[in-house]
Design a protein around this motif. Structure first.
Motif, mmCIF file in Angstrom:
data_model
loop_
_atom_site.group_PDB
_atom_site.id
_atom_site.type_symbol
_atom_site.label_atom_id
_atom_site.label_comp_id
_atom_site.label_asym_id
_atom_site.label_seq_id
_atom_site.Cartn_x
_atom_site.Cartn_y
_atom_site.Cartn_z
ATOM 1 N N GLY A 105 3.733 3.340 6.130
ATOM 2 C CA GLY A 105 3.152 3.678 4.838
ATOM 3 C C GLY A 105 1.643 3.502 4.839
ATOM 4 O O GLY A 105 0.914 4.277 4.213
ATOM 5 N N GLN A 109 -1.114 6.512 4.421
ATOM 6 C CA GLN A 109 -2.250 6.491 3.500
ATOM 7 C C GLN A 109 -3.554 6.829 4.222
ATOM 8 O O GLN A 109 -4.389 7.567 3.696
ATOM 9 C CB GLN A 109 -2.366 5.125 2.844
ATOM 10 C CG GLN A 109 -1.225 4.819 1.880
ATOM 11 C CD GLN A 109 -1.320 3.410 1.340
ATOM 12 O OE1 GLN A 109 -2.225 3.092 0.574
ATOM 13 N NE2 GLN A 109 -0.394 2.553 1.740
ATOM 14 N N LEU A 124 5.376 6.635 -0.537
ATOM 15 C CA LEU A 124 5.184 5.317 0.062
ATOM 16 C C LEU A 124 6.362 4.424 -0.280
ATOM 17 O O LEU A 124 6.904 4.505 -1.380
ATOM 18 C CB LEU A 124 3.887 4.688 -0.443
ATOM 19 C CG LEU A 124 2.621 5.500 -0.204
ATOM 20 C CD1 LEU A 124 1.422 4.798 -0.828
ATOM 21 C CD2 LEU A 124 2.395 5.744 1.289
#
Length: 293
Positions: A105, A109, A124
């Motif tokens: 996750g 990002q 996420l």
């Protein structure tokens, strides 16, 4: 029944094992696993997603069956994001939906920040949102009040040579602590055996630890990008019983997303393996505008 194909793909940045499933001409959906797992963690979710998705599930550097690189700087989440963007270039994938759990996750990002024009939607799962300064501070305050006991494994892995000396031959006990105690209702035996196999590959105690040994460089960068906003719609799927990514981390998501949904599940850290059908349904619903387009 749609089957999953395993391929080793070599790019300018290294060699990465990738699980591929679904229609090669379908909507690309990239799913990134976290520590201490591999792309195997998406098997249950993938089985509940439509065959007209093109599922791309890589093993991140140093885990699964991907390259073991003995250089801690290769494991900053910016570096891992560059790995994955290069892999997608090699596969000829320009735009895609992106799903990431745990360190996957964080990597997702960094990909969304580096190439926002390529990421159509961002999902996420049980990871802090990197630029969410207020939410992360609130969570850190709670963790400090508790004595940071839940983070012991991060300090252990940051210690020079200690994981390399103590984990080999003890992979069952090492992984069992996390996979079985960070789960709400047990952990799938087949998945557990697969992660033990991968962690027994030479150098994995070092490359797994590298995710934490580069934490100083990671946190310095994340302090610089505090408040940066994500341009694409976001979905945050949260297992509310996670002992490490505590509920405070989900506060103030509006600070960094123009469009964000929060969905809480009765699960702990490994939501994709604890609740695969529910996670798949949430992802499919969230990605429906992209698939329709």
């Amino acid at each position: 029944m749609t089957t999953t194909e395993n391929r080793m793909i070599t790019t300018e940045r290294g060699a990465f094992n990738v699980r591929l499933r679904g229609d090669a001409d379908g909507t690309p959906v990239v799913l990134l696993h976290g520590w201490p797992e591999s792309s195997y963690c998406w098997q249950g979710v993938a089985a509940h997603l439509p065959d007209d998705y093109r599922l791309i599930m890589p093993d991140l550097r140093g885990l699964g069956d991907s390259e073991r690189t003995l250089d801690d700087s290769a494991y900053t989440k910016q570096s891992l994001a560059a790995d994955m963007l290069g892999l997608l270039d090699e596969l000829g994938v320009e735009t895609f939906a992106l799903v990431g759990h745990d360190w996957g996750g964080a990597t997702a990002q960094e990909m969304a920040l580096a190439a926002p024009e390529r990421v159509q939607r961002l999902v996420l799962m049980n990871i802090h949102v990197l630029p969410n300064a207020r939410g992360n501070q609130a969570a850190q305050d709670v963790i400090r009040q508790r004595g940071a006991q839940s983070l012991w494994y991060q300090f252990f892995q940051a210690a020079p040579n200690l994981p390399e000396a103590m984990i080999p031959g003890n992979e069952d006990a090492w992984l069992g602590h996390f996979l079985r105690t960070w789960s709400r209702e047990g952990f799938p035996d087949a998945a557990f055996d697969e992660y033990v196999r991968c962690y027994a590959i030479e150098h994995t105690p070092a490359t797994g630890a590298a995710y934490y040994r580069c934490y100083k460089a990671d946190t310095a960068r994340w302090a610089e990008i505090a408040g940066t906003r994500f341009a694409m719609p976001g979905l945050y799927i949260y297992g509310r019983h996670d002992p490490v990514i505590i509920p405070a981390f989900t506060q103030h998501l509006d600070d960094v997303f123009d469009d964000i949904r929060l969905e809480e599940l009765d699960a702990a850290h490994f939501v994709q393996e604890e609740r695969p059908s529910e996670v798949a349904a949430l992802i499919q619903d969230f990605l429906s505008p992209v698939a329709a387009g």
